[in-house]
Design an enzyme around this catalytic site. Structure first.
Site, mmCIF file in Angstrom:
data_model
loop_
_atom_site.group_PDB
_atom_site.id
_atom_site.type_symbol
_atom_site.label_atom_id
_atom_site.label_comp_id
_atom_site.label_asym_id
_atom_site.label_seq_id
_atom_site.Cartn_x
_atom_site.Cartn_y
_atom_site.Cartn_z
ATOM 1 C CG HIS A 88 4.653 -18.407 -1.172
ATOM 2 N ND1 HIS A 88 3.022 -18.427 0.393
ATOM 3 C CD2 HIS A 88 4.589 -16.747 -0.425
ATOM 4 C CE1 HIS A 88 3.945 -17.801 1.448
ATOM 5 N NE2 HIS A 88 4.701 -17.099 0.586
ATOM 6 C CG ASP A 140 -24.903 -7.081 12.357
ATOM 7 O OD1 ASP A 140 -23.542 -6.577 11.563
ATOM 8 O OD2 ASP A 140 -24.568 -7.883 12.514
ATOM 9 C CD1 TRP A 165 3.402 -11.420 -6.389
ATOM 10 C CD2 TRP A 165 1.610 -10.251 -6.166
ATOM 11 N NE1 TRP A 165 3.410 -9.901 -6.020
ATOM 12 C CE2 TRP A 165 2.591 -9.314 -5.862
ATOM 13 C CE3 TRP A 165 0.155 -9.902 -6.467
ATOM 14 C CZ2 TRP A 165 2.399 -7.983 -5.416
ATOM 15 C CZ3 TRP A 165 -0.241 -8.613 -5.756
ATOM 16 C CH2 TRP A 165 0.267 -7.699 -5.261
ATOM 17 C CB SER A 192 -14.895 -10.729 -2.672
ATOM 18 O OG SER A 192 -14.869 -10.053 -1.115
ATOM 19 C CB SER A 193 -11.667 -6.562 -1.785
ATOM 20 O OG SER A 193 -10.318 -7.559 -1.706
ATOM 21 C CG HIS A 246 3.180 0.892 -3.502
ATOM 22 N ND1 HIS A 246 4.506 0.211 -2.869
ATOM 23 C CD2 HIS A 246 3.271 1.916 -2.352
ATOM 24 C CE1 HIS A 246 5.088 0.264 -2.310
ATOM 25 N NE2 HIS A 246 4.249 1.667 -1.411
ATOM 26 C CD GLU A 264 -3.747 -5.746 -2.456
ATOM 27 O OE1 GLU A 264 -5.040 -4.774 -2.245
ATOM 28 O OE2 GLU A 264 -3.657 -6.962 -1.576
ATOM 29 C CE1 TYR A 308 3.404 0.981 2.117
ATOM 30 C CE2 TYR A 308 2.818 3.245 1.146
ATOM 31 C CZ TYR A 308 3.585 2.155 1.530
ATOM 32 O OH TYR A 308 5.201 2.349 1.313
ATOM 33 C CB SER A 328 -2.194 1.959 17.866
ATOM 34 O OG SER A 328 -0.977 2.088 16.909
ATOM 35 C CG HIS A 356 8.920 1.893 -5.510
ATOM 36 N ND1 HIS A 356 8.328 3.241 -3.791
ATOM 37 C CD2 HIS A 356 8.405 1.201 -5.056
ATOM 38 C CE1 HIS A 356 7.319 2.050 -3.283
ATOM 39 N NE2 HIS A 356 7.668 0.897 -3.905
ATOM 40 C CG HIS A 357 6.928 -1.723 -6.820
ATOM 41 N ND1 HIS A 357 6.863 -2.723 -6.268
ATOM 42 C CD2 HIS A 357 6.146 -0.802 -6.496
ATOM 43 C CE1 HIS A 357 5.942 -2.156 -4.782
ATOM 44 N NE2 HIS A 357 5.683 -1.638 -4.916
ATOM 45 C CB THR A 379 6.713 4.203 8.200
ATOM 46 O OG1 THR A 379 6.181 4.910 7.010
ATOM 47 C CG2 THR A 379 6.745 3.053 8.622
ATOM 48 C CE LYS A 399 0.489 4.903 11.329
ATOM 49 N NZ LYS A 399 -0.148 4.810 11.756
ATOM 50 N NE ARG A 437 10.686 -11.284 -6.366
ATOM 51 C CZ ARG A 437 9.509 -10.332 -6.766
ATOM 52 N NH1 ARG A 437 10.048 -9.764 -6.599
ATOM 53 N NH2 ARG A 437 8.461 -10.624 -5.842
#
Lengths: 527, 399
Positions: free
Chosen positions: A79, A108, A144, A171-172, A255, A257, A259, A270, A304-305, A330, A333, A452
Site C-alpha cells: 500500500h 514542450d 516500505w 524514472s523519477s 525525509h 522524499e 517533502y 498557491s 527524527h525517524h 511551514t 506558508k 502500527r
C-alpha cells in the site's frame, strides 16, 4: 511539421496527434505524457486503495477475520509503495508535465524523449513490483522502509523488489532532470525566476530533491542486494556491519522524499486560493524562500525517524531542534494562504473547497508533526497509530487533496469541458467527512497504545478501529465519484471558456480550452 | 509433583496454570489506563513517564491553540469575505512587518518548548546509577528476560488463550479472552522503587520493547545493545507490545511487566532460584537442568503428537506452514525424504539450528518433552507416516 501548420488540410486540427496506440506509446508530447502519468497515477490510486481496504477490513474488529498476518504485512508494505511511488509522485509529475511548459510559455519539455522513457519505465517497474505478490513466499512484507535484517527474510520476491525500486528511481530521476532543464532553459522572454507561478517553483525545488536523494535510495537497496547475495555485511553485525546504518541511509532519502510528496501540493494550493479569492497571493517571495528552506531542512532531520534506535544524546537533540525548525517556514506558508483569503472575494467551487480543506487538514498534520519532533515524547508516539494518523493527514488530506484540487482546477483546460460541479461537491464533502472519520480516531488509538503494522489488536482498541474502518470504506467509495466526474468531463459537458475561472491568472489561461496539441510554438512575451 | 507430570499438565491445559500465576498469585492491580475509548497517553508509573506525559500535554495544548487560531482565521475569512455577500477583493499582497511577526513568534514558541524537551531527553538518556539490570532479548516472536544480578532467565510468549483466539476460525472468540493479545505466559517481574537498567538486544531482526507506562520504547537490535531505565513507583501489571515490525507475528509478542513490593519481589526471586512452589517451576521448565533423566518415562504416541502439534503451531508454523508445505526459502517438511528417514538429523536441526539460515536453535528454548513431541510430530504428520517415536530421553541424550 511547423511549416505545414497552416496547410489547409490541417487548419482546424492544428497538429492533431497520430491515432491509435502508437500515439501513446511513442509520444514525446508533454500533454500526452502528462495525461499518461495522471491516468497511471489514478489506476495506482485505486490499486493502493484496494490494499488499504483489505487493511481496514481486517482491522474492522478484533481477531484474524480475513487474511493471514503475512498477507496483511504485504498489504501494508505494498500500500505504501504503491501510493508513494505509483500514485502521488506520478500524479505530481503528470501535473508538472502538463502544466510547467504552458505556465512558463515553453513549447514542450526540454527533453521530450527522456520524458517518454521516464514514463514508460513506471508501468514496467510496477509490473515487477506487483507481480511479487504472486511469487512463492509472497511480496515484500517488511514495511516500505525495507529495514534489514527483516527484509532479508523475504523469499523469491527480494531481487524483484530491489530491481523495481531501481527502475522507479531511474524514472523519477529522469523526469526530474527534465523538469529542471525545462524550467531553467525554456522560460518565455520576460518570465524571470521570480515571476514563475509557485507550482513551477515548487517543482523546481522538488526536482532537485529527487535528483539528490533517489540515488541514495538506490545505493541503500543495492547494499541490501549485496548483503543478501554477494556475502557483504553492510547491515549485519555478525560481519562487522550495522543494521541501523541502513536506517540512516534510508531516511537520508526518506525525509526529503516526504517533502517531495508535499512541496508540489504547496504550489497547487498557491495557485488555487488566489484564483477563487480573486486576490493576489500574499507574500510570493516569502513563499519561495519558505519552500527552499523546507527543502534545505529536509536534509538534516532524518534522525527524527529513528529516535528509538539508541542514538547518542547529542544526535537526538540535534535532530529534534532541526525538526522543530521545519515548523517555521511551514507556518509562514499557512499564514500566507490565510492572508491571501483575508479581504478577498471568495467563491467555493470544488477546487477551492479542496484547497481550503488542504489548509485546515494539513495544519492538523503539521501540528501533530511538531509533537512528533520532540524526541522524548516521540519515544511514546513512535511506531504507533499516532504516527499513522499524522502522515495520513499530510499525505491524504494534504498531498492527495491538493492533487484532486488541481485536477478539478485544470480539468476544463485539459478537456475543454466544465466538470459536473454538483458531483464534484458531493465528492468533496463525502471525502472531507470520511477522511476525518478514517484518520482522526487513529490519533487516539496511537496515544492509547496501539502499535502500527499489526493485523490484530487488544479489545480496548475495538471501538476506534471500527469507526476508522467505516470512515475508510466511505472514503474509498467516495473516490468512485471522482473517477466518474473525470470520465464524464472527458466525454462532454458545458463548454469551458479560455480563462475558465473568473480570477484565474497565468499563461495557461490565455490558451484556448481545450489547449491545442502544441502550444507556445512562438513564445509569448511576459511583461 | 515431578517435572514431567507438570509438563503434561501444561500441555493439557494449555498454560492455564501460568495465567493464574500471572494474574492472581501475584495479586497486583491492573493498570487503570488500558480501557476502551482511551484517548491519551498514560501518565505512567515512573518519574520519567510523568515528565514525558507533562511535556506531551504542554505541547498538545500549544498546538491546539495554534490550530484553533488557524481554523478561526480560515473560517472567519470564508464567512466574511464571500463574493455572495458582496465582498470586494483587496489587492494588497505583501507586508514585511506581518511576515516577520509570524516568523519570529513561532520560533519563540518552539524555543519555549525546546527547553523542557531537552531536559527530559537528558534525563531519559542517563542510564547511570542503577540498582539492578534486566537484559531483554527480542526473538521472532517472543521476549527473553535475563536478570543479570540473579540466576534467572526465561522466555515470555503470548499466552495460550490469546494464541488460540488469534487463529483464523478460532476455537474461542477474542472477546472471551481476558487481556486478549496483551498477556504472556511468563511476565517480567520487577521490584518497585528500584532503578532498573534495561539492556536491549535481539536475536534475529529488530524489535522494539515498549511499555507505555514506563514512558519510552527502545529498539532491540541484533548485534547491538541499547540501554534504557525505569524506576516504577506503584505495584501493578503494566502491559505493552513489540513496536517494530518484525515479521508475521509482530502483533503477537506482548510484554507484561509485573511490579511487586520489594518483599514480594524477593520472595519471587527466591522461588525462582531455589525452585520452591509449583507454578514457578513450570515457568522455568524450558531452561532447567532437571537431572531427572533416570525418571523420565516414555510418552505415548498420542501424547507426543499432541505436544508436538502445539509446539509446531507456536514455533514452526509461521515459516514451514500449516501443512508442512514450506514457503519460499523455508523448506517443505511434508514429503521431505530426509525428514522421514533421518531422525538424528531432524533432532540435530531442531536442537542446534542451521547456521546461515533463518532456522534457529531451539535447544535452549524448548524442553525435552517439547522437542521429542515436535520431532515425532514432524516425522508423522501430513502423511510423513514414518512411524518413528522420539522420546524425551532420546532428546536428553542428543543434547
Amino acid at each position: 511539421m511547423s511549416s505545414t501548420t497552416h496547410d489547409a488540410h490541417h487548419d482546424h486540427h492544428d497538429h492533431a496527434p497520430p491515432k491509435g496506440m502508437t500515439r501513446w506509446l511513442f509520444t514525446t508530447n508533454h500533454k500526452d505524457l502528462g495525461v499518461l502519468y495522471m491516468v497511471f497515477a489514478l489506476i495506482m490510486f485505486f490499486v493502493g486503495g484496494a490494499m488499504a481496504m483489505v487493511i481496514r477490513a481486517e482491522l474492522f474488529q478484533p481477531g484474524l477475520n480475513l487474511v493471514d498476518p503475512h498477507f496483511f504485512n504485504q498489504m501494508t508494505t505494498m500500500h505504501a509503495l504503491v501510493m508513494i511511488f505509483g500514485a502521488v509522485m506520478p500524479a505530481f509529475t503528470g501535473l508538472a508535465n502538463w502544466l510547467i511548459p504552458v505556465q512558463i510559455g515553453a513549447p514542450d519539455m526540454a527533453l521530450p524523449r527522456v520524458n517518454n522513457w521516464a514514463f514508460w519505465l513506471l508501468p514496467a517497474g510496477f509490473v515487477l513490483l506487483l507481480l511479487t505478490l504472486f511469487m512463492p513466499g509472497g511480496g515484500p512484507a517488511g514495511g516500505w522502509t525495507m529495514y534489514p535484517p527483516l527484509v532479508l527474510q523475504l523469499g523469491d520476491a527480494f531481487p524483484f523488489l530491489i530491481f523495481a525500486v531501481h527502475v522507479l528511481g531511474i524514472s523519477s530521476i529522469m523526469g526530474s532532470i527534465n523538469i529542471v532543464a525545462t524550467i531553467l532553459n525554456m522560460r518565455a522572454p520576460g518570465m524571470t525566476l521570480m515571476k514563475m507561478p509557485l507550482f513551477v517553483w515548487a517543482w523546481l525545488i522538488t526536482a532537485f530533491l529527487i535528483v539528490a536523494v533517489m540515488p541514495v535510495l538506490a545505493g541503500a537497496v543495492t547494499m541490501l542486494l549485496t548483503d543478501q547475495y554477494f556475502g557483504t555485511s553492510f547491515f549485519s553485525a555478525a560481519g562487522g556491519g550495522d543494521p541501523v546504518m541502513f536506517q540512516h541511509i534510508f531516511w537520508f532519502f526518506g525525509h526529503p522524499e516526504v517533502y517531495i510528496l508535499i512541496l508540489p501540493a504547496f504550489g497547487i494550493v498557491s495557485a488555487i486560493i488566489p484564483t477563487f479569492a480573486r486576490k493576489p497571493l500574499f507574500g510570493y517571495s516569502s513563499m519561495v524562500y519558505a519552500t527552499a528552506s523546507i527543502a534545505f531542512l529536509s536534509f538534516i532531520v532524518w534522525g527524527h525517524h529513528m529516535f528509538s534506535v539508541g542514538m547518542p544524546l547529542a544526535g537526538q537533540l540535534f535532530f529534534m531542534y532541526a525538526t522543530m525548525l521545519v515548523a517555521v517556514p511551514t507556518g509562514v506558508k499557512i499564514f500566507n494562504w490565510m492572508a491571501t483569503m483575508w479581504q478577498g472575494s471568495m467563491t467555493f467551487e470544488t477546487p477551492m473547497l479542496f484547497a481550503i480543506a488542504f489548509v485546515i487538514l494539513f495544519t492538523i498534520g503539521g501540528l501533530s508533526g511538531v509533537m512528533l519532533a520532540l524526541a522524548p515524547v516521540d519515544l511514546q508516539y513512535h511506531d504507533t497509530y499516532f504516527v499513522v494518523a499524522h502522515f495520513h493527514y499530510v499525505l491524504v488530506s494534504g498531498a492527495i487533496f491538493s492533487i484532486m484540487a488541481g485536477v478539478y482546477y485544470w480539468l476544463p483546460k485539459w478537456t475543454g469541458h466544465m466538470y459536473d460541479e454538483r458531483l464534484g461537491k458531493w465528492h468533496f464533502w463525502l471525502s472531507m467527512v470520511s477522511v476525518n472519520v478514517l484518520f482522526f480516531p487513529q490519533h487516539f488509538l496511537g496515544l492509547a497504545g496501539m502499535p502500527r503494522r499489526i493485523p490484530d489488536y487488544a479489545l480496548q482498541f475495538a471501538e476506534f478501529n471500527m469507526i476508522s474502518s467505516i470512515g475508510g470504506f466511505a472514503f474509498g467509495l467516495s473516490q468512485l465519484i471522482f473517477l466518474w466526474v473525470i470520465i464524464k468531463c472527458v466525454r462532454g459537458g458545458e463548454k469551458a471558456s479560455d480563462q475558465v475561472w473568473e480570477g484565474a491568472k497565468g499563461l495557461e489561461w490565455t490558451l484556448p480550452s481545450p489547449a491545442p496539441y502544441h502550444t507556445f510554438e512562438t513564445p509569448p512575451v511576459v511583461k | 509433583m515431578n517435572l514431567k507430570m507438570l509438563t503434561r499438565a501444561l500441555s493439557a491445559v494449555g498454560g492455564a496454570g501460568l495465567l493464574l500465576f500471572a494474574a492472581s498469585a501475584l495479586a497486583v492491580p491492573e493498570s487503570e489506563w488500558r480501557r476502551p475509548w482511551a484517548l491519551n497517553l498514560p501518565q505512567g508509573v515512573t518519574s520519567l513517564s510523568e515528565q514525558v506525559y507533562n511535556l506531551h500535554m504542554l505541547v498538545f495544548w500549544i498546538v491546539c491553540i495554534i490550530g484553533l487560531i488557524v481554523f478561526f482565521g480560515v473560517f472567519y475569512s470564508v464567512w466574511k469575505f464571500r463574493k455572495s455577500v458582496g465582498a470586494v477583493p483587496a489587492q494588497w499582497h505583501h507586508s514585511t512587518t506581518v511576515e516577520i511577526i509570524w516568523t519570529v513568534i513561532p520560533f519563540l514558541i518552539l524555543l519555549f518548548i525546546a527547553i523542557p524537551a531537552t531536559q527530559t531527553m537528558v534525563k531519559i538518556d542517563d542510564t547511570s546509577d542503577y540498582d539492578m539490570t534486566v537484559k531483554v532479548t527480542g526473538y521472532q516472536w517472543m521476549w527473553e528476560y535475563e536478570y543479570l544480578d540473579e540466576d534467572i532467565s526465561f522466555f515470555s510468549r503470548l499466552d495460550r488463550d490469546s494464541d488460540r483466539a488469534r487463529q483464523r476460525n478460532p476455537e474461542i472468540r477474542p472477546q472471551d479472552v481476558e487481556h486478549y493479545l496483551l498477556n504472556v505466559d511468563n511476565p517480567l517481574v520487577v521490584p518497585v522503587n528500584t532503578r532498573i537498567r534495561f539492556l536491549l538486544t535481539a536475536n534475529d531482526v529488530i524489535h522494539a520493547w515498549w511499555v507505555p507506562e514506563l514512558g519510552w520504547k527502545k529498539d532491540a537490535i541484533p548485534g547491538f545493545i541499547n540501554e534504557a531505565w525505569a524506576e516504577i513507583r506503584e505495584p501493578g501489571v503494566y502491559r505493552g507490545q513489540c513496536a517494530e515490525l518484525c515479521g508475521r507475528d509482530h502483533g503477537f509478542m506482548p510484554i507484561v511487566v509485573v511490579a511487586l513490593e520489594q518483599d514480594d519481589y524477593e520472595a519471587w526471586v527466591d522461588e525462582q532460584v531455589n525452585g520452591n512452589g509449583e507454578a514457578e517451576e513450570t515457568a522455568e521448565v524450558a531452561d532447567e537442568d532437571n537431572g531427572e533423566v533416570a525418571e523420565q518415562e516414555d510418552m505415548s504416541m498420542d501424547e507426543l503428537m499432541s505436544v508436538g502439534e502445539r509446539v509446531y503451531g507456536n514455533q514452526c508454523l509461521a515459516c514451514h506452514q500449516a501443512e508442512g508445505q514450506g514457503m519460499a526459502t523455508f523448506p517443505a517438511l511434508a514429503g521431505n525424504d530426509q525428514v522421514i528417514e533421518d531422525r538424528e538429523w531432524v533432532k540435530d536441526v531442531i536442537i542446534n539450528g542451521v547456521s546461515g539460515t533463518a532456522m534457529q536453535a531451539f535447544g535452549n528454548r524448548l524442553n525435552d518433552e517439547e522437542i521429542a513431541g515436535v520431532v515425532t510430530y514432524i516425522m508423522n504428520a501430513w502423511g510423513n507416516d514414518s512411524g518413528e517415536e522420539v522420546q524425551p530421553a532420546d532428546i536428553r541424550a542428543a543434547r
